[in-house]
Write an enzyme that holds these catalytic residues in place. Structure first.
Site, short mmCIF file in Angstrom:
data_model
loop_
_atom_site.label_atom_id
_atom_site.label_comp_id
_atom_site.label_asym_id
_atom_site.label_seq_id
_atom_site.Cartn_x
_atom_site.Cartn_y
_atom_site.Cartn_z
N ASP A 227 -41.14 31.96 104.41
CA ASP A 227 -39.72 31.84 104.71
C ASP A 227 -39.15 30.93 103.61
O ASP A 227 -39.88 30.21 102.93
CB ASP A 227 -39.47 31.26 106.11
C1 BGC Z 1 -34.36 32.41 107.27
C2 BGC Z 1 -34.94 33.80 107.09
C3 BGC Z 1 -34.20 34.52 106.01
C4 BGC Z 1 -34.26 33.71 104.75
C5 BGC Z 1 -33.54 34.36 103.59
C6 BGC Z 1 -34.27 31.66 105.97
O1 BGC Z 1 -33.55 30.49 106.12
O2 BGC Z 1 -35.14 31.68 108.19
O3 BGC Z 1 -34.89 34.51 108.30
O4 BGC Z 1 -34.73 35.81 105.85
O5 BGC Z 1 -33.68 32.45 104.97
O6 BGC Z 1 -32.17 34.32 103.78
#
Ligand code: BGC
Length: 752
Positions: A227
Site C-alpha cells: 500500500d
Molecule cells: C490506499 C489504497 C490506495 C492507494 C493509492 C492508499 O492510501 O490505502 O487503497 O489504493 O493509497 O491511492
C-alpha cells in the site's frame, strides 16, 4: 518477453530499481532492455487516473463513479459484480491502465471504520464471493486487479502502525477467509499488502502472510505491491515476498536493496523472485492494453444507475407506503435529494460531473416539491431551512426525507467516533413526523447509523453510497420501476455499544486487540441472542416469497463428498421481484467454540408473480470446517449439522440435518495431567482405563450397574487428572511410573 534472458542481463542496480515505483502510479522502465513501465490506478468503483502528475498530483480524469462496495455487497449478486468489473476493465483498457487498485476485501469489524464503504461485509463468505466476481469481471478484459488491503486492515486509526492482535482461528476464519476465496477462485494479478501490523509484524514484511499463507498455501502466483507508504524495512520486505514498493521511494530503498545484496544480507535469488514477478506483470499488461477500445461514458453512467437500483435495501415499508403513488402530492426534503452523497472520501474518490439528483430524476415519474432542510457537514440546525422544510412537508401527502452521513463524518484516513447522524438531520426528521404521517427516509451512508426514528416513520430506504446514478436509482425504487432486492451485508445494531468490537475499538496506542475473536457481526448477535435493529441478510421487497421443498442429496455424507441442497422459492405477491436465498450451516455440537451459524451459500433468483424456481447449492467439506490450529489446517468434526435456509440471518424458513462422517482425527497426546474424562472419550483410552479399574477395584463409575449413579460418578471423576489418582489412592501399584507406562501405551495405540 523472455524473462529468463532479461533477468540474466539486468544489473543489480536495475533489478533493485524495478522493485519500486518511478512515481505515484508507474513502475520503472529499463530502456536499455526495452522494459516499459506500467500504470496502476484506484479503484475500486471507478477510475481515478491521474493526468498531470507534476503540476497537479490530485487531478484525476473525469470518470464514472459506480456504486461503492458497501452498496454492491447488498446485491448479493455475483453477476452484478462481474458486470461492474467488465465495465471497469473496459475503462482501464481504454486508459491503458495495467491494474485497477481494488477490490478491498477487509471485514467490517466495527461500524466506525472510516473505510467501511470500500469494503463488502462483516461476513467473509459474502465478501469473498463479491470480491471474486469483481476480480473476474475486470480481469476478463485483460486488465489486472489488486486485492487489498492484505490483511486485517479494519480501522483507519493509526493505520500505518497499529498492530491487529488476532488469534489464529479468528484470523483464518474471519479475516483471511475472504482473501483466500478470491486468490483461489479469481486469481487476481496482484495483491496489495496493508499498512498495519498483524500480531506485531508489518504486513509489508510479514513472510508468514505474504509467502507462507498467500503463496505456499493458497497458490498465489501474482505480484504483491505495498500500500502507498506501507514499507517499513524494504530488505525484510523483499525477503518476505513484497515484490513492488509503491509509490517511489526516490531511490532510497533501491539503494538499500543493492547494499543488502552486496553485503550478503539478501541473496540475489531472493531479489530475483521479486524482479521476475514485476516483469511478469509488465508482460501481462502489454498483452491486455488496447487504447482503441471505446469508453462510452453515457453508457457506463446508465449502467451505474441500473446497478445502483439493484443494491438498494428496503428496510421498512409500513402500510405499503412504497412504491409511491404518483397521484399523491409528494415532497422531497433534504439536501441529499439535490446533492446526493454517493461516494466516500480518500483514494477512491472519483472525479465525476454526471451526477443524478433525485429532485431531477423524479420528473420521470411525478412532480414533487422540494426543500433543503439542512446544511450538510454540520450538526447545527439552520432554523430558516428547517421551518421551510416543515411547511413543505405539511403541504404534502407524503414526505420523503433524504438524509444520512455528510462527507466529513466518514472517510478514508479516520474513523467515526459515534454512529449517530447529524443532529440537524435528526431534528428535521422529528419535526416533519409531527406534521406529516406519511414519512419515508432515504439514507445515504457508507456504514450503519443509529436510527432513532425507525419506529416513527413509515418507510426507510437504505441507499448507501450508490455511485453517480444513485438519485435516479432511488427514484426507480421509490416509484416501483425497480422492485428493491438488496439485503444487508452487515448488521445494523440498535446502538454502537451493542457491537462486539465496542470494548476494543480502535485499541490502545498502537495495539488493537480483537478480543471478540470469531464473533464478528451476526456471529456475535446470534450467540448473545441479541435483537439487532436490522439483521444481516435482511431486506424487504414489494412482493412476497414462499420457501418450500428443501431437499438434501444425503442424510449422511463423508467429509470428502459434496452435499447438494435444493429448495423451491415462489413469488406469492403481485409484482415481479428478486429474492436472495441464504444458506447457513450450524454445527449442532462441537468440541470447539463455534458461531451459532455461518453463511455458506446464497443465490439470487428473479421471479414473476406466481412463478417458482428451484435453487441449488453445493456444499463441500469447507462449509462444515473450522480452522484447527493444532494441525494448521481446516478440520471437519463428525456429527450432525443443520442446514438452514433463510430470507435473512434472522428469518430462517426451512431447515434439515445432515450427518457428516469423517475418518480423520486430530492428533492427541496424553500426559499425567490429562483427565479421565478426556482419555475415556477414545476407545483406546477407555479400554486401558477400564482394565486399570478392574485391576485396582477403583470404580470411577465405569462399572456401576445403576445408570444414574454411574452417570454421576463418571461426571465427578471425569475432571480428575491421572496424576491425582496416584496421590488419592493407597494402592501400591498406582505409582507415577506405572501411570506413565499406561499413558505411553494409550498414546501408542492412538497413533495407529
Ligand atoms: C490506499 C489504497 C490506495 C492507494 C493509492 C492508499 O492510501 O490505502 O487503497 O489504493 O493509497 O491511492
Amino acid at each position: 518477453m523472455n524473462i529468463d534472458k532479461i533477468l540474466a542481463e539486468l544489473t543489480l542496480e536495475e533489478k533493485a530499481s524495478l522493485c519500486s515505483g518511478s512515481d505515484f502510479w508507474h513502475t520503472k522502465t529499463v530502456e536499455r532492455l526495452d522494459i516499459p513501465a506500467v500504470m496502476v490506478s484506484d479503484g475500486p468503483h471507478g477510475l481515478r487516473k491521474n493526468i498531470d502528475l507534476a503540476e497537479n498530483p490530485n487531478q484525476a480524469i473525469e470518470a464514472v463513479c459506480f456504486p461503492t462496495a458497501c452498496a454492491t455487497a447488498c446485491s448479493f449478486d455475483r453477476k452484478l459484480l462481474e458486470t461492474l468489473g467488465k465495465a471497469l476493465g473496459n475503462e482501464c483498457k481504454h486508459e491503458e491502465l495495467a491494474v485497477l487498485l481494488g477490490p478491498g476485501c477487509n471485514i467490517k469489524r466495527s461500524p466506525l471504520c472510516g473505510r467501511n464503504f470500500e469494503y463488502f461485509s462483516e461476513d467473509p463468505f459474502l465478501a469473498g464471493q463479491m470480491a471474486s466476481s469483481l476480480v473476474k469481471g475486470v480481469q476478463s478484459m485483460g486488465v489486472g486487479t489488486s486485492l487489498k488491503h492484505f490483511a486485517a486492515n479494519n480501522q483507519e486509526t493509526r493505520r500505518f502502525s497499529v498492530s491487529a492482535e488476532i488469534d489464529e482461528r479468528a484470523l483464518r476464519e474471519i479475516y483471511l477467509a475472504g482473501f483466500e476465496t478470491v486468490i483461489k477462485d479469481a486469481k487476481p494479478w496482484t495483491v496489495m499488502c496493508s499498512y498495519n501490523r498483524i500480531n506485531g509484524v508489518h504486513s509489508s514484511q510479514n513472510k508468514w502472510l505474504l509467502t507462507d499463507v498467500l503463496r505456499d498455501e493458497w497458490g498465489f502466483e501474482g505480484l504483491v505491491m505495498s500500500d502507498w507508504g506501507a514499507v517499513d524495512d524494504r530488505v525484510e520486505g523483499v525477503r518476505a515476498g513484497l515484490d513492488l514498493e509503491m509509490p517511489s521511494s526516490h531511490g532510497k530503498n533501491d539503494k538499500r536493496i543493492v547494499e543488502a545484496v552486496e553485503s550478503g544480507e539478501l541473496s540475489m535469488a531472493e531479489l530475483d523472485k521479486c524482479v521476475r514477478r514485476v516483469l511478469e506483470l509488465v508482460d501481462k499488461a502489454a498483452e491486455g492494453a488496447d487504447p482503441d477500445v471505446e469508453w462510452d461514458k453515457d453508457k457506463d453512467h446508465r449502467l451505474a444507475r441500473k446497478l445502483a437500483a439493484e443494491c438498494i435495501v428496503l428496510l421498512k415499508n409500513e402500510g405499503s407506503i412504497l412504491p409511491l403513488d404518483k397521484k399523491r402530492k409528494t415532497a422531497f426534503i433534504g439536501l441529499f435529494a439535490k446533492e446526493p452523497r454517493f461516494q466516500g472520501g480518500g483514494s477512491s474518490h472519483i472525479n465525476t460531473k454526471n451526477i443524478d439528483a433525485a429532485v431531477d430524476c423524479v420528473k420521470e415519474y411525478a412532480e414533487v416539491t422540494y426543500a433543503q432542510g439542512y446544511i450538510t457537514d454540520e450538526d447545527k440546525t439552520d432554523e430558516a431551512l428547517l421551518a421551510e422544510a416543515v411547511e413543505t412537508a405539511k403541504a404534502a401527502e407524503v414526505a420523503v426525507i433524504f438524509a444520512g452521513l455528510p462527507d466529513s463524518f466518514e472517510s478514508e484516513g479516520y474513523d467515526r467516533r459515534h454512529m449517530r447522524m447529524p443532529e440537524c438531520q435528526l431534528k428535521l426528521i422529528d419535526e416533519i413526523i409531527k406534521v406529516n404521517k406519511n414519512v419515508v427516509v432515504v439514507l445515504h451512508n457508507g456504514s450503519p447509523v443509529e436510527i432513532p426514528f425507525a419506529d416513527k416513520v413509515s418507510g426507510i430506504v437504505e441507499a448507501y453510497l450508490c455511485g453517480e446514478g444513485s438519485g435516479g436509482a432511488v427514484c426507480d425504487v421509490l416509484y416501483g420501476k425497480v422492485n428493491p432486492s438488496g439485503k444487508l451485508a452487515e448488521t445494523f445494531p440498535k446502538k454502537l455499544s451493542d457491537n462486539p468490537s465496542y470494548l476494543n475499538f480502535p485499541g490502545e496506542g498502537d495495539i488493537v486487540k480483537y478480543q471478540e475473536g470469531l464473533f464478528v457481526g451476526y456471529r456475535y448477535y446470534d450467540m448473545k441472542e441479541m435483537e439487532p435493529l436490522y439483521p444481516f441478510g435482511y431486506g424487504l421487497s414489494y412482493t412476497t416469497f414462499e420457501y418450500s421443498d428443501l431437499r438434501l442429496s444425503h442424510t449422511e455424507i463423508n467429509d470428502d463428498k459434496t452435499l447438494k441442497v435444493e429448495v423451491t422459492v415462489t413469488n406469492t405477491g403481485k409484482v415481479e421481484g428478486k429474492e436472495t436465498v441464504q444458506l447457513y450451516v450450524s454445527d449442532r455440537e462441537s468440541s470447539v467454540i463455534r458461531p451459532v451459524k455461518e453463511l455458506k451459500g446464497f443465490e439470487k433468483v428473479s421471479l414473476k408473480p406466481g412463478e417458482s424456481k428451484k435453487v441449488v447449492f453445493i456444499l463441500d467439506s469447507r462449509a462444515f470446517a473450522y480452522y484447527e490450529p493444532s494441525i494448521e489446517d481446516w478440520f471437519v468434526e463428525y456429527g450432525a449439522y443443520d442446514i438452514l435456509i433463510g430470507a435473512s440471518s434472522r428469518d430462517i424458513r426451512l431447515s434439515d440435518t445432515v450427518y457428516v462422517n469423517t475418518d480423520k482425527r486430530l492428533p492427541v497426546k496424553f500426559d499425567l495431567n490429562s483427565n479421565l474424562g478426556d482419555i475415556s472419550q477414545f476407545p483406546e483410552g477407555r479400554a486401558v482405563l477400564e482394565d486399570l479399574m478392574r485391576k485396582t477395584q477403583v470404580t470411577g463409575g465405569f462399572d456401576d450397574d445403576d445408570e444414574e449413579m454411574r452417570r454421576l460418578s463418571e461426571a465427578m471423576t471425569a475432571e480428575l487428572p491421572l496424576r491425582a489418582m496416584v496421590s488419592f489412592s493407597d494402592i501400591p501399584v498406582l505409582t507415577r511410573e506405572y501411570m506413565q507406562e499406561l499413558i505411553d501405551k494409550i498414546n501408542e495405540m492412538m497413533e495407529k
